[in-house]
Design a protein around this motif. Sequence first.
Motif, mmCIF file in Angstrom:
data_model
loop_
_atom_site.group_PDB
_atom_site.id
_atom_site.type_symbol
_atom_site.label_atom_id
_atom_site.label_comp_id
_atom_site.label_asym_id
_atom_site.label_seq_id
_atom_site.Cartn_x
_atom_site.Cartn_y
_atom_site.Cartn_z
ATOM 1 N N GLN A 117 0.810 -1.216 0.000
ATOM 2 C CA GLN A 117 0.000 0.000 0.000
ATOM 3 C C GLN A 117 0.849 1.275 0.000
ATOM 4 O OE1 GLN A 117 -3.317 0.699 -0.336
ATOM 5 N NE2 GLN A 117 -3.496 -1.427 -0.959
ATOM 6 N N PRO A 118 1.799 1.419 0.934
ATOM 7 C CA PRO A 118 2.579 2.656 0.918
ATOM 8 C C PRO A 118 3.437 2.804 -0.342
ATOM 9 C CG PRO A 118 3.339 1.206 2.684
ATOM 10 C CD PRO A 118 2.104 0.598 2.110
ATOM 11 N N ILE A 119 3.955 1.707 -0.868
ATOM 12 C CA ILE A 119 4.768 1.790 -2.089
ATOM 13 C C ILE A 119 3.883 2.164 -3.277
ATOM 14 C CG2 ILE A 119 6.190 0.495 -3.731
ATOM 15 C CD1 ILE A 119 7.659 1.192 -1.149
ATOM 16 N N ALA A 120 2.698 1.557 -3.388
ATOM 17 C CA ALA A 120 1.779 1.902 -4.480
ATOM 18 C C ALA A 120 1.418 3.388 -4.415
ATOM 19 C CB ALA A 120 0.523 1.032 -4.419
ATOM 20 N N GLU A 121 1.144 3.899 -3.226
ATOM 21 C CA GLU A 121 0.824 5.318 -3.071
ATOM 22 C C GLU A 121 2.014 6.193 -3.457
ATOM 23 O OE1 GLU A 121 -1.105 6.501 0.548
ATOM 24 O OE2 GLU A 121 -2.219 4.623 0.630
ATOM 25 N N ALA A 122 3.208 5.752 -3.104
ATOM 26 C CA ALA A 122 4.406 6.524 -3.442
ATOM 27 C C ALA A 122 4.636 6.541 -4.951
ATOM 28 C CB ALA A 122 5.619 5.956 -2.711
ATOM 29 N N ILE A 123 4.406 5.413 -5.612
ATOM 30 C CA ILE A 123 4.545 5.373 -7.073
ATOM 31 C C ILE A 123 3.516 6.304 -7.707
ATOM 32 C CG2 ILE A 123 4.257 3.926 -9.136
ATOM 33 C CD1 ILE A 123 5.481 1.601 -7.468
ATOM 34 N N ASP A 124 2.285 6.255 -7.230
ATOM 35 C CA ASP A 124 1.255 7.160 -7.742
ATOM 36 C C ASP A 124 1.648 8.623 -7.530
ATOM 37 O OD1 ASP A 124 -0.318 5.034 -8.605
ATOM 38 O OD2 ASP A 124 -1.573 5.035 -6.799
ATOM 39 N N ALA A 125 2.216 8.932 -6.371
ATOM 40 C CA ALA A 125 2.616 10.303 -6.060
ATOM 41 C C ALA A 125 3.740 10.796 -6.976
ATOM 42 C CB ALA A 125 3.052 10.409 -4.591
ATOM 43 N N GLU A 126 4.555 9.862 -7.472
ATOM 44 C CA GLU A 126 5.626 10.242 -8.393
ATOM 45 C C GLU A 126 5.075 10.741 -9.722
ATOM 46 O OE1 GLU A 126 9.059 10.222 -8.035
ATOM 47 O OE2 GLU A 126 8.774 9.756 -5.909
ATOM 48 N N ALA A 127 3.870 10.314 -10.082
ATOM 49 C CA ALA A 127 3.203 10.733 -11.330
ATOM 50 C C ALA A 127 4.079 10.489 -12.558
ATOM 51 C CB ALA A 127 2.762 12.190 -11.235
ATOM 52 N N TRP A 128 4.662 9.291 -12.617
ATOM 53 C CA TRP A 128 5.479 8.938 -13.769
ATOM 54 C C TRP A 128 4.599 8.870 -15.012
ATOM 55 C CZ3 TRP A 128 8.154 4.259 -11.008
ATOM 56 C CH2 TRP A 128 9.115 4.736 -10.108
ATOM 57 N N GLU A 129 5.058 9.465 -16.084
ATOM 58 C CA GLU A 129 4.320 9.492 -17.349
ATOM 59 C C GLU A 129 4.027 8.085 -17.874
ATOM 60 O OE1 GLU A 129 2.241 10.898 -20.506
ATOM 61 O OE2 GLU A 129 2.951 12.077 -18.814
ATOM 62 N N GLU A 130 4.916 7.147 -17.599
ATOM 63 C CA GLU A 130 4.771 5.776 -18.119
ATOM 64 C C GLU A 130 3.690 4.972 -17.396
ATOM 65 O OE1 GLU A 130 9.224 6.845 -18.029
ATOM 66 O OE2 GLU A 130 7.552 6.941 -16.630
ATOM 67 N N VAL A 131 3.276 5.416 -16.214
ATOM 68 C CA VAL A 131 2.374 4.637 -15.361
ATOM 69 C C VAL A 131 0.950 5.186 -15.444
ATOM 70 C CG1 VAL A 131 1.878 3.921 -12.990
ATOM 71 C CG2 VAL A 131 4.242 4.005 -13.803
ATOM 72 N N LEU A 132 0.020 4.295 -15.788
ATOM 73 C CA LEU A 132 -1.396 4.667 -15.777
ATOM 74 C C LEU A 132 -1.958 4.612 -14.365
ATOM 75 C CD1 LEU A 132 -2.627 2.755 -18.948
ATOM 76 C CD2 LEU A 132 -2.390 5.220 -18.670
ATOM 77 N N GLY A 133 -1.504 3.646 -13.559
ATOM 78 C CA GLY A 133 -1.981 3.517 -12.188
ATOM 79 C C GLY A 133 -1.454 2.271 -11.531
ATOM 80 N N THR A 134 -1.739 2.142 -10.239
ATOM 81 C CA THR A 134 -1.305 0.990 -9.456
ATOM 82 C C THR A 134 -2.478 0.444 -8.656
ATOM 83 O OG1 THR A 134 -0.694 2.325 -7.535
ATOM 84 C CG2 THR A 134 1.033 1.932 -9.171
ATOM 85 N N ILE A 135 -2.367 -0.824 -8.321
ATOM 86 C CA ILE A 135 -3.307 -1.464 -7.396
ATOM 87 C C ILE A 135 -2.445 -2.201 -6.374
ATOM 88 C CG2 ILE A 135 -5.153 -3.157 -7.096
ATOM 89 C CD1 ILE A 135 -5.846 -2.692 -10.078
ATOM 90 N N GLY A 136 -2.576 -1.838 -5.100
ATOM 91 C CA GLY A 136 -1.742 -2.429 -4.064
ATOM 92 C C GLY A 136 -2.541 -3.303 -3.120
#
Length: 166
Positions: A117-136
Motif C-alpha cells: 500500500q505505501p509503495i503503491a501510493e508513493a509510485i502514484d505520487a511520483e506521477a510517472w508518465e509511463e504509469v497509468l496507475g497501481t493497485i496495491g
Amino acid sequence: MATALLDGRVSARLANKHERQRLILELVEQEVVSSQEELRQLLLGRDCDVTQATLSRDLRDLGLVRVNTPEGLRYVAPQALAEDESPDLQVMLPQFFGRIAGVNELAVLHTLPGGAQPIAEAIDAEAWEEVLGTIGGENTILIVCRSSADREAVEGRIQRLAASGR
C-alpha cells in the motif's frame, strides 16, 4: 465444566494476546524501536515477558515493518507510512522491495508484508508518465503502464531505486 474451563483459558489467552499487541503498537508509536530485542526489553519493562518467537508472530500479525527514518531504523505500522501526505519512494522502496517482473504493459512488484500500500501510493505520487496507475494489496502491487517499453523503463527505475538504499 471442562469446556467452560477450556473456553475460559482460551479467552484469557486471546485477551493477553490482544493486550500485548496493543502494548506493542503503543510502544512503537511512542519510541524509536529498532530491533526485536529492544522491543522485548521494553515489553519486559511493562511486566510483559514474551519469547522472541511470539514477538515475531505479533510483529507479523500487526504488519509492523522496519523502515529507515531520520531517527534511524525503527518499527512502524504500514498505515503510518500510508498516512504521510507525500510518501517518499526513495526512502521506502529499499526497505520493502522484494522483486519485480512483468509482461506486456503490466508489472508486478512484490514487497515485504504490509509494504504494498505505501509503495503503491508513493509510485502514484511520483506521477510517472509511463504509469497509468497501481493497485496495491498486502505485499503485491500491480503497475499498469502505457506500453511494454514503458513497463521495461519502470521496472529498471524501480530496481535502481531499490538498490540505491541497500
